[in-house]
Design a protein around this motif. Sequence first.
Motif, PDB file in Angstrom:
ATOM      1  N   TYR A  22       0.858  -1.177   0.000  1.00 40.71           N
ATOM      2  CA  TYR A  22       0.000   0.000   0.000  1.00 40.71           C
ATOM      3  C   TYR A  22       0.898   1.232   0.000  1.00 40.71           C
ATOM      4  CZ  TYR A  22      -3.976  -2.962   1.353  1.00 40.71           C
ATOM      5  OH  TYR A  22      -4.956  -3.919   1.391  1.00 40.71           O
ATOM      6  N   PHE A  24       0.928   5.243   0.597  1.00 40.60           N
ATOM      7  CA  PHE A  24       0.262   6.421   1.133  1.00 40.60           C
ATOM      8  C   PHE A  24       1.103   7.631   0.721  1.00 40.60           C
ATOM      9  CE2 PHE A  24      -1.089   2.827   3.587  1.00 40.60           C
ATOM     10  CZ  PHE A  24      -2.437   3.043   3.792  1.00 40.60           C
ATOM     11  N   PHE A  26       1.555  11.609  -0.324  1.00 41.00           N
ATOM     12  CA  PHE A  26       0.969  12.886   0.074  1.00 41.00           C
ATOM     13  C   PHE A  26       1.574  14.050  -0.692  1.00 41.00           C
ATOM     14  CE2 PHE A  26       0.106  10.168   3.676  1.00 41.00           C
ATOM     15  CZ  PHE A  26      -1.145  10.580   4.119  1.00 41.00           C
ATOM     16  N   LEU A  31      -3.880  13.203   0.348  1.00 34.64           N
ATOM     17  CA  LEU A  31      -3.533  11.828   0.035  1.00 34.64           C
ATOM     18  C   LEU A  31      -3.938  11.474  -1.396  1.00 34.64           C
ATOM     19  CD1 LEU A  31      -2.623   8.969   1.133  1.00 34.64           C
ATOM     20  CD2 LEU A  31      -5.033   8.616   1.727  1.00 34.64           C
ATOM     21  N   VAL A  42      -6.087   3.512  -2.161  1.00 34.41           N
ATOM     22  CA  VAL A  42      -4.740   4.042  -2.348  1.00 34.41           C
ATOM     23  C   VAL A  42      -4.006   3.115  -3.313  1.00 34.41           C
ATOM     24  CG1 VAL A  42      -4.716   5.090  -0.055  1.00 34.41           C
ATOM     25  CG2 VAL A  42      -3.781   2.777  -0.363  1.00 34.41           C
ATOM     26  N   CYS A  66       3.117  -1.228   4.196  1.00 37.25           N
ATOM     27  CA  CYS A  66       2.568   0.109   3.956  1.00 37.25           C
ATOM     28  C   CYS A  66       3.725   1.100   3.951  1.00 37.25           C
ATOM     29  CB  CYS A  66       1.569   0.494   5.045  1.00 37.25           C
ATOM     30  SG  CYS A  66       0.152  -0.606   5.183  1.00 37.25           S
ATOM     31  N   ALA A  68       4.915   5.263   3.172  1.00 39.81           N
ATOM     32  CA  ALA A  68       4.486   6.654   3.082  1.00 39.81           C
ATOM     33  C   ALA A  68       5.589   7.469   2.424  1.00 39.81           C
ATOM     34  CB  ALA A  68       4.177   7.211   4.465  1.00 39.81           C
ATOM     35  N   LEU A  85      -7.450  14.357   4.169  1.00 37.24           N
ATOM     36  CA  LEU A  85      -7.942  13.217   4.941  1.00 37.24           C
ATOM     37  C   LEU A  85      -9.340  13.457   5.500  1.00 37.24           C
ATOM     38  CD1 LEU A  85      -4.822  11.947   6.956  1.00 37.24           C
ATOM     39  CD2 LEU A  85      -5.771  11.117   4.800  1.00 37.24           C
ATOM     40  N   LEU A  96      -7.763   1.926   5.866  1.00 37.04           N
ATOM     41  CA  LEU A  96      -6.838   2.754   5.094  1.00 37.04           C
ATOM     42  C   LEU A  96      -6.748   4.159   5.671  1.00 37.04           C
ATOM     43  CD1 LEU A  96      -7.739   1.719   1.431  1.00 37.04           C
ATOM     44  CD2 LEU A  96      -5.772   0.987   2.788  1.00 37.04           C
ATOM     45  N   ALA A 100      -3.401   5.880   7.049  1.00 38.05           N
ATOM     46  CA  ALA A 100      -3.009   7.160   6.452  1.00 38.05           C
ATOM     47  C   ALA A 100      -2.731   8.202   7.529  1.00 38.05           C
ATOM     48  CB  ALA A 100      -4.102   7.656   5.501  1.00 38.05           C
ATOM     49  N   ALA A 103       0.635   7.472   8.785  1.00 34.13           N
ATOM     50  CA  ALA A 103       1.621   7.802   7.758  1.00 34.13           C
ATOM     51  C   ALA A 103       1.930   9.294   7.729  1.00 34.13           C
ATOM     52  CB  ALA A 103       1.114   7.339   6.388  1.00 34.13           C
TER      53      ALA A 103
END
Length: 296
Positions: A22, A24, A26, A31, A42, A66, A68, A85, A96, A100, A103
């Motif tokens: 995954y 994440f 930004f 996101l 995502v 995961c 970021a 978010l 998720l 997030a 993250a």
Amino acid sequence: MLLPENFEPLVCAPADCGEDAYWFLFDQRALLVSTGDEPPVVPVGAEPPVACGQQQFVGLLAGKPCWAARVDSAQAPEAWVFEGLRGLFNRLHDDLLAVAGRAIQLLEFQRTHRYCGVCATETVDHDEGRGRCCPACGETVYPRIAPAMMVLIKRDGPQGRELLLAHGSRFPTVFYSALAGFVEASESLEDCVHRETMEEIGVKIANLRYFASQSWPFPHSLMIAFVADYVSGEIVCQPGEIEDARWFSLAALPDLPHRLSIARRLINATIAEVAPDHPALEETALRAMQGPLTSA
């Protein structure tokens, strides 16, 4: 937001956790999510779909790693968009959304601690990336969490239970919630509750009972929630902090906070003590009905 039960907050990525991950990603605090899916997702894959900066491992969600990172460009690829978010509440899957939140807090720590606060030397990763260390003076820092109290004041009168709810000056929309405030230096949680209550609305309370705590990534708070009983005083709103505050009966509640917030859980629990079939509880339960998380 509460991290899901199937999330492992590891510091380092295991060597055998698979190729798919995954991502994440930004742009500032927005996101990257899909536009053609409902609910949105995502990115999932061996590599991020856009160029990005240093990647930060966040943990494992349902066995998947995961990661970021901040993107190099705010231009989202086709079929993707950057969204805040808060705007993804009730749209992005709860699991998720919670990851997030973790993250963005880790990325913010990296962004705001690139240089030593003592001697201004560029810092380096420390303790397997948990913290940042200055190679010149040895100053070491870890992610800082700001403790904040929350208190829901209640009273029981001739018409039944009433809740003291307030609309804060900085609330993004018009809803009413429990009182909240940050803990000051050398102050206990209990002292903070009494001080903030008196400052914000001018009433006295008693019988504090701990309810629960919750990480809140806006930007890096730990909310510690209490229930309290009203003792005395007339409501006087603090200018610049509270737009409106009043007593609400359970039969005439205003718009309430989002179901994922500890404020809503606190309000729901206090309602459920005397009205287990209240419509506000049914609404929250229906919105929370989500199937198992699957990747696209």
